[in-house]
Design a protein around this motif. Structure first.
Motif, PDB file in Angstrom:
ATOM      1  N   HIS A  15       1.032  -1.282  -0.029  1.00 42.09           N
ATOM      2  CA  HIS A  15      -0.158   0.152  -0.078  1.00 42.09           C
ATOM      3  C   HIS A  15       0.934   1.380  -0.116  1.00 42.09           C
ATOM      4  O   HIS A  15       2.080   1.444   0.496  1.00 42.09           O
ATOM      5  CB  HIS A  15      -0.925  -0.071   1.327  1.00 42.09           C
ATOM      6  N   PRO A  16       0.675   2.319  -0.723  1.00 37.96           N
ATOM      7  CA  PRO A  16       1.215   3.301  -0.661  1.00 37.96           C
ATOM      8  C   PRO A  16       1.411   4.172   0.572  1.00 37.96           C
ATOM      9  O   PRO A  16       2.770   4.701   0.802  1.00 37.96           O
ATOM     10  CB  PRO A  16       0.524   4.503  -1.727  1.00 37.96           C
ATOM     11  N   ASP A  17       0.601   3.815   1.581  1.00 40.18           N
ATOM     12  CA  ASP A  17       0.917   4.494   2.881  1.00 40.18           C
ATOM     13  C   ASP A  17       2.210   3.741   3.518  1.00 40.18           C
ATOM     14  O   ASP A  17       2.441   4.450   4.438  1.00 40.18           O
ATOM     15  CB  ASP A  17      -0.301   4.229   3.813  1.00 40.18           C
ATOM     16  N   ALA A  18       2.622   2.661   3.194  1.00 36.75           N
ATOM     17  CA  ALA A  18       3.705   2.302   3.710  1.00 36.75           C
ATOM     18  C   ALA A  18       4.985   2.767   3.374  1.00 36.75           C
ATOM     19  O   ALA A  18       6.071   2.599   3.900  1.00 36.75           O
ATOM     20  CB  ALA A  18       3.982   0.588   3.293  1.00 36.75           C
ATOM     21  N   ILE A  19       4.961   3.537   2.270  1.00 38.15           N
ATOM     22  CA  ILE A  19       6.595   4.370   1.737  1.00 38.15           C
ATOM     23  C   ILE A  19       6.530   5.754   2.293  1.00 38.15           C
ATOM     24  O   ILE A  19       5.652   6.496   2.285  1.00 38.15           O
ATOM     25  CB  ILE A  19       6.195   4.497   0.180  1.00 38.15           C
ATOM     26  N   ASP A  20       7.706   6.238   2.596  1.00 39.93           N
ATOM     27  CA  ASP A  20       8.031   7.337   3.057  1.00 39.93           C
ATOM     28  C   ASP A  20       8.445   8.192   1.911  1.00 39.93           C
ATOM     29  O   ASP A  20       9.524   8.571   1.535  1.00 39.93           O
ATOM     30  CB  ASP A  20       9.270   7.429   3.902  1.00 39.93           C
ATOM     31  N   PHE A  21       7.429   8.549   1.066  1.00 40.63           N
ATOM     32  CA  PHE A  21       7.486   9.263  -0.162  1.00 40.63           C
ATOM     33  C   PHE A  21       8.305  10.547   0.130  1.00 40.63           C
ATOM     34  O   PHE A  21       8.937  11.018  -0.768  1.00 40.63           O
ATOM     35  CB  PHE A  21       6.002   9.580  -0.926  1.00 40.63           C
ATOM     36  N   GLU A  22       7.966  11.567   1.288  1.00 42.47           N
ATOM     37  CA  GLU A  22       8.599  12.638   1.478  1.00 42.47           C
ATOM     38  C   GLU A  22       9.949  12.509   1.526  1.00 42.47           C
ATOM     39  O   GLU A  22      10.744  13.408   0.834  1.00 42.47           O
ATOM     40  CB  GLU A  22       7.934  13.073   2.854  1.00 42.47           C
ATOM     41  N   LEU A  23      10.542  11.789   2.073  1.00 42.27           N
ATOM     42  CA  LEU A  23      12.007  11.379   2.182  1.00 42.27           C
ATOM     43  C   LEU A  23      12.644  11.033   0.821  1.00 42.27           C
ATOM     44  O   LEU A  23      13.701  11.365   0.262  1.00 42.27           O
ATOM     45  CB  LEU A  23      12.297  10.412   3.330  1.00 42.27           C
ATOM     46  N   LEU A  24      11.863  10.078   0.078  1.00 43.36           N
ATOM     47  CA  LEU A  24      12.209   9.716  -1.211  1.00 43.36           C
ATOM     48  C   LEU A  24      12.446  10.839  -2.222  1.00 43.36           C
ATOM     49  O   LEU A  24      13.344  10.766  -3.167  1.00 43.36           O
ATOM     50  CB  LEU A  24      11.189   8.663  -1.765  1.00 43.36           C
ATOM     51  N   CYS A  25      11.293  11.723  -2.207  1.00 40.35           N
ATOM     52  CA  CYS A  25      11.370  12.772  -2.925  1.00 40.35           C
ATOM     53  C   CYS A  25      12.424  13.727  -2.816  1.00 40.35           C
ATOM     54  O   CYS A  25      13.056  14.402  -3.580  1.00 40.35           O
ATOM     55  CB  CYS A  25       9.915  13.588  -3.078  1.00 40.35           C
ATOM     56  N   GLU A  26      12.775  14.008  -1.416  1.00 44.62           N
ATOM     57  CA  GLU A  26      13.783  14.862  -0.967  1.00 44.62           C
ATOM     58  C   GLU A  26      14.980  14.410  -1.342  1.00 44.62           C
ATOM     59  O   GLU A  26      15.987  15.122  -1.953  1.00 44.62           O
ATOM     60  CB  GLU A  26      14.017  14.960   0.628  1.00 44.62           C
ATOM     61  N   HIS A  27      15.298  13.301  -1.344  1.00 45.67           N
ATOM     62  CA  HIS A  27      16.703  12.505  -1.655  1.00 45.67           C
ATOM     63  C   HIS A  27      17.008  12.624  -3.170  1.00 45.67           C
ATOM     64  O   HIS A  27      18.044  12.906  -3.605  1.00 45.67           O
ATOM     65  CB  HIS A  27      16.784  11.063  -1.031  1.00 45.67           C
ATOM     66  N   LEU A  28      15.727  12.193  -4.128  1.00 47.08           N
ATOM     67  CA  LEU A  28      15.783  12.364  -5.491  1.00 47.08           C
ATOM     68  C   LEU A  28      16.315  14.047  -5.671  1.00 47.08           C
ATOM     69  O   LEU A  28      17.088  14.191  -6.840  1.00 47.08           O
ATOM     70  CB  LEU A  28      14.626  12.065  -6.168  1.00 47.08           C
ATOM     71  N   ARG A  29      15.530  14.853  -5.081  1.00 46.17           N
ATOM     72  CA  ARG A  29      15.940  16.363  -5.365  1.00 46.17           C
ATOM     73  C   ARG A  29      17.308  16.668  -5.174  1.00 46.17           C
ATOM     74  O   ARG A  29      18.183  17.369  -5.922  1.00 46.17           O
ATOM     75  CB  ARG A  29      14.828  17.359  -4.704  1.00 46.17           C
ATOM     76  N   GLU A  30      17.952  16.292  -4.153  1.00 47.98           N
ATOM     77  CA  GLU A  30      19.214  16.477  -3.779  1.00 47.98           C
ATOM     78  C   GLU A  30      20.135  15.721  -4.608  1.00 47.98           C
ATOM     79  O   GLU A  30      21.208  16.476  -5.049  1.00 47.98           O
ATOM     80  CB  GLU A  30      19.692  15.612  -2.300  1.00 47.98           C
ATOM     81  N   LEU A  31      19.908  14.312  -5.259  1.00 51.07           N
ATOM     82  CA  LEU A  31      20.666  13.970  -6.125  1.00 51.07           C
ATOM     83  C   LEU A  31      20.703  14.578  -7.375  1.00 51.07           C
ATOM     84  O   LEU A  31      21.902  14.852  -8.222  1.00 51.07           O
ATOM     85  CB  LEU A  31      20.518  12.481  -6.143  1.00 51.07           C
ATOM     86  N   LYS A  32      19.580  15.123  -7.803  1.00 50.04           N
ATOM     87  CA  LYS A  32      19.408  15.935  -8.935  1.00 50.04           C
ATOM     88  C   LYS A  32      20.079  17.263  -8.949  1.00 50.04           C
ATOM     89  O   LYS A  32      20.738  17.758 -10.171  1.00 50.04           O
ATOM     90  CB  LYS A  32      18.025  16.177  -9.328  1.00 50.04           C
ATOM     91  N   GLU A  33      20.147  17.751  -7.865  1.00 48.21           N
ATOM     92  CA  GLU A  33      21.195  18.902  -7.667  1.00 48.21           C
ATOM     93  C   GLU A  33      22.692  18.849  -7.412  1.00 48.21           C
ATOM     94  O   GLU A  33      23.471  19.563  -6.925  1.00 48.21           O
ATOM     95  CB  GLU A  33      20.441  19.799  -6.328  1.00 48.21           C
TER      96      GLU A  33
END
Length: 206
Positions: free
Chosen positions: A56-74
């Motif tokens: 279920h999507p609620d099991a995933i920490d999407f906030e942290l995943l999105c943040e880490h992806l942004r950091e890598l892109k930068e």
């Protein structure tokens, strides 16, 4: 930098596709697995942890995943969590340092469920496979790697894996730029995708 999302059901062959792309693109690739970003459940009694619906999507920490992806892109490295399926919790003392690369692959069953994550992707792939094939792979993986019994795997597949696939994962096909049939065994599709990635990288560099 190119961000590629690879989604598909459990046992569809996503890891095979990822490994094939890594082999073809070599040091240009870094992989961010959704499985590292399950929410920590160490504060919950073990019996309750075993009942968590990991499909279920609620099991995933999407906030942290999105943040880490942004950091890598930068261009900044991130400390990726280490998650244990045995304890259903994150390691408190260890992380994996992930450095930026020309190609970032985000891989997982639920990654197309989060719009903020989808919006960061340049290419979205959906790995498709027959239901029976997926069940066989899930059984083999969960029994060998996660210490589950055959009965436990079948019950989980019936109660959560298949219903969640139909509700959340399969609808993600509509977001895909490319659907890969036959799972990770489709060498032609993988070669075409690798060539497309190489071309995109050359265009960006030019």
């Amino acid at each position: 930098m190119l961000v590629i999302g690879i989604a598909g059901g459990s046992g569809s062959g996503k890891t095979t596709v990822v490994n094939a792309l890594r082999k073809l693109l070599k040091e240009k690739v870094v992989v961010i697995p959704q499985d590292s970003y399950y929410k920590d459940s160490s504060h919950i009694p073990m019996e309750e942890r075993q009942q968590i619906n990991f499909d279920h999507p609620d099991a995933i920490d999407f906030e942290l995943l999105c943040e880490h992806l942004r950091e890598l892109k930068e261009g900044r490295a991130v400390e990726q969590p280490i998650y244990s399926y045995i304890t259903c919790s994150r390691s408190k003392n260890e992380t994996v340092r992930v450095e930026p690369a020309e190609v970032i692959i985000v891989e997982g069953i639920l990654i197309f469920c989060c719009k903020a994550l989808r919006d960061q992707m340049d290419i979205k792939l959906f790995v498709d496979a027959d239901d029976d094939d997926r069940l066989m792979r899930v059984m083999a993986r969960d029994i060998i790697e996660r210490g589950k019994t055959v009965q436990t795997v079948i019950e989980r597949y019936t109660k959560t894996v298949k219903p969640m696939y139909l509700q959340f994962i399969e609808p993600g096909k509509r977001y895909a730029d490319i659907i890969i049939p036959q799972g990770g065994h489709n060498k032609v599709a993988i070669d075409v995708i690798a060539a497309t990635i190489e071309k995109s990288l050359r265009t960006q560099n030019d």
